[in-house]
Design an enzyme around this catalytic site. Structure first.
Site, short mmCIF file in Angstrom:
data_model
loop_
_atom_site.label_atom_id
_atom_site.label_comp_id
_atom_site.label_asym_id
_atom_site.label_seq_id
_atom_site.Cartn_x
_atom_site.Cartn_y
_atom_site.Cartn_z
N ASP A 40 -2.58 -9.41 -3.31
CA ASP A 40 -3.73 -8.97 -2.54
C ASP A 40 -5.00 -9.03 -3.40
O ASP A 40 -4.92 -8.92 -4.63
CB ASP A 40 -3.54 -7.54 -2.05
CG ASP A 40 -2.46 -7.43 -0.99
OD1 ASP A 40 -2.20 -8.45 -0.32
OD2 ASP A 40 -1.89 -6.34 -0.83
N TYR A 68 5.71 -4.22 -11.64
CA TYR A 68 4.35 -3.78 -11.38
C TYR A 68 4.07 -2.46 -12.08
O TYR A 68 4.96 -1.64 -12.28
CB TYR A 68 4.12 -3.54 -9.88
CG TYR A 68 4.32 -4.72 -8.99
CD1 TYR A 68 3.24 -5.52 -8.61
CD2 TYR A 68 5.59 -5.05 -8.50
CE1 TYR A 68 3.41 -6.60 -7.76
CE2 TYR A 68 5.77 -6.14 -7.65
CZ TYR A 68 4.68 -6.91 -7.28
OH TYR A 68 4.86 -7.98 -6.45
N ASP A 82 -3.43 1.12 1.47
CA ASP A 82 -4.09 0.99 0.18
C ASP A 82 -5.52 1.49 0.30
O ASP A 82 -5.95 1.96 1.37
CB ASP A 82 -4.02 -0.44 -0.37
CG ASP A 82 -4.77 -1.46 0.49
OD1 ASP A 82 -5.65 -1.06 1.27
OD2 ASP A 82 -4.47 -2.66 0.36
N ARG A 182 2.70 -1.22 -1.63
CA ARG A 182 1.93 -0.39 -0.70
C ARG A 182 2.86 0.44 0.19
O ARG A 182 2.58 1.60 0.49
CB ARG A 182 1.05 -1.26 0.19
CG ARG A 182 -0.21 -1.75 -0.45
CD ARG A 182 -1.00 -2.62 0.52
NE ARG A 182 -0.26 -3.84 0.86
CZ ARG A 182 -0.56 -4.63 1.89
NH1 ARG A 182 -1.55 -4.29 2.70
NH2 ARG A 182 0.11 -5.72 2.11
#
Length: 296
Positions: A40, A68, A82, A182
């Site tokens: 994203d 991540y 988000d 997310r």
């Protein structure tokens, strides 16, 4: 120039993955560039970019595990899960204890069924879910199996955001392809009854590729531009797949896409000869057949 290989980019915040591909096309002087696994615009970190013949590997590289670091804000839920979306609830997270957070994390680890975010790029009847959601449609996505092998809190900060008491958690996640961080933030907040969303996301690893030696945002946008070095196909194969070395006769057959008359060790196996990646093959009985041929 017809160099082929992989470029690992540390994607800048605010850039789309497509914008990174466009920049790499200019830096490398070729149109045949693609990426494995979209990030994203809000996210930063590892974006695996394939150049020329390496684009044939991207579908397989995108299916590998990923890692991540992220920040989850508890106490506020948003329409996008988000920080880019409008708040849908502001229950606040005052008095939320570490034990409760840990108890809510546990069911989100291991083999789980996850409902992706409604603003994901998943297609419904040929249209992206996010496009339908932005038109105000009621988007219902089916749950899908994913594996979250690690979901741990590295740090906690209690704060106030727009008058709401929130808890910001710095977390680390190791997961299978197709996992939405997310959605983990959303589901953690839901489980705690306070809502949650993602405020920061950085991808640190995609399969055998990490941020060590990645093309930095500064190098990506340097003026004058400098042509970055590619990771050669043979090295990409050794980082990413089970590998099998061929003799000259086998290499000739594989170059013509013929079956390999012996079994291969994995569902996707890289075939090499003289330090050159020739093809990806899959097993078929006592022989192997092509998945992707990169020579010839």
């Amino acid at each position: 120039m017809n160099d082929s290989g992989i470029l690992v980019v540390d994607k800048p915040q605010g850039w789309t993955s497509h914008q990174v591909v466009g920049r790499c096309r200019r830096l490398l002087g070729t149109r045949k560039v693609g990426h494995a696994g979209t990030l994203d615009p809000m996210a930063t970190g590892v974006l695996v970019v394939g150049v020329n013949r390496a684009t044939r590997l991207l579908g397989h590289l995108a299916l590998t595990s990923k890692s991540y670091t992220a920040t989850v804000r508890l106490g506020v839920a948003t329409v996008t899960d988000d920080a880019e979306g409008e708040a849908t609830s502001t229950a606040g997270a005052a008095g939320l204890g570490d034990d409760a957070i840990e108890a809510a994390l546990a069911p989100l680890r291991g083999d789980i069924v996850q409902v992706p975010s409604t603003v994901s790029a998943i297609k419904i009847d040929g249209q992206r879910a996010y496009a339908r959601a932005r038109r105000g449609e009621n988007v219902q996505l089916a749950g899908r199996p994913v594996t979250v092998s690690r979901f741990e809190v590295l740090g906690r900060r209690d704060a106030t955001a727009d008058g709401v008491a929130v808890v910001d958690l710095d977390v680390v996640v190791d997961c299978s392809s197709g996992t939405y961080i997310r959605a983990l933030a959303r589901d953690l907040g839901t489980a705690l009854g306070v809502g949650g969303h993602l405020t920061a996301l950085r991808r640190t690893k995609v399969g055998g590729f990490d941020l060590v030696g990645a093309l930095t945002p500064v190098a990506l946008t340097a003026d004058p531009p400098r042509r970055p070095a590619l990771i050669p196909l043979a090295e990409v194969a050794r980082r990413s797949f089970a590998c099998l070395e061929l003799d000259a006769d086998e290499a000739r057959d594989v170059g013509h896409g013929r079956p390999l008359r012996r079994p291969v060790p994995a569902e996707v196996t890289a075939l090499l000869h003289d330090d050159e990646l020739l093809a990806l093959y899959r097993p078929e009985g006592e022989r192997a057949v092509p998945v992707a041929v990169l020579v010839g």
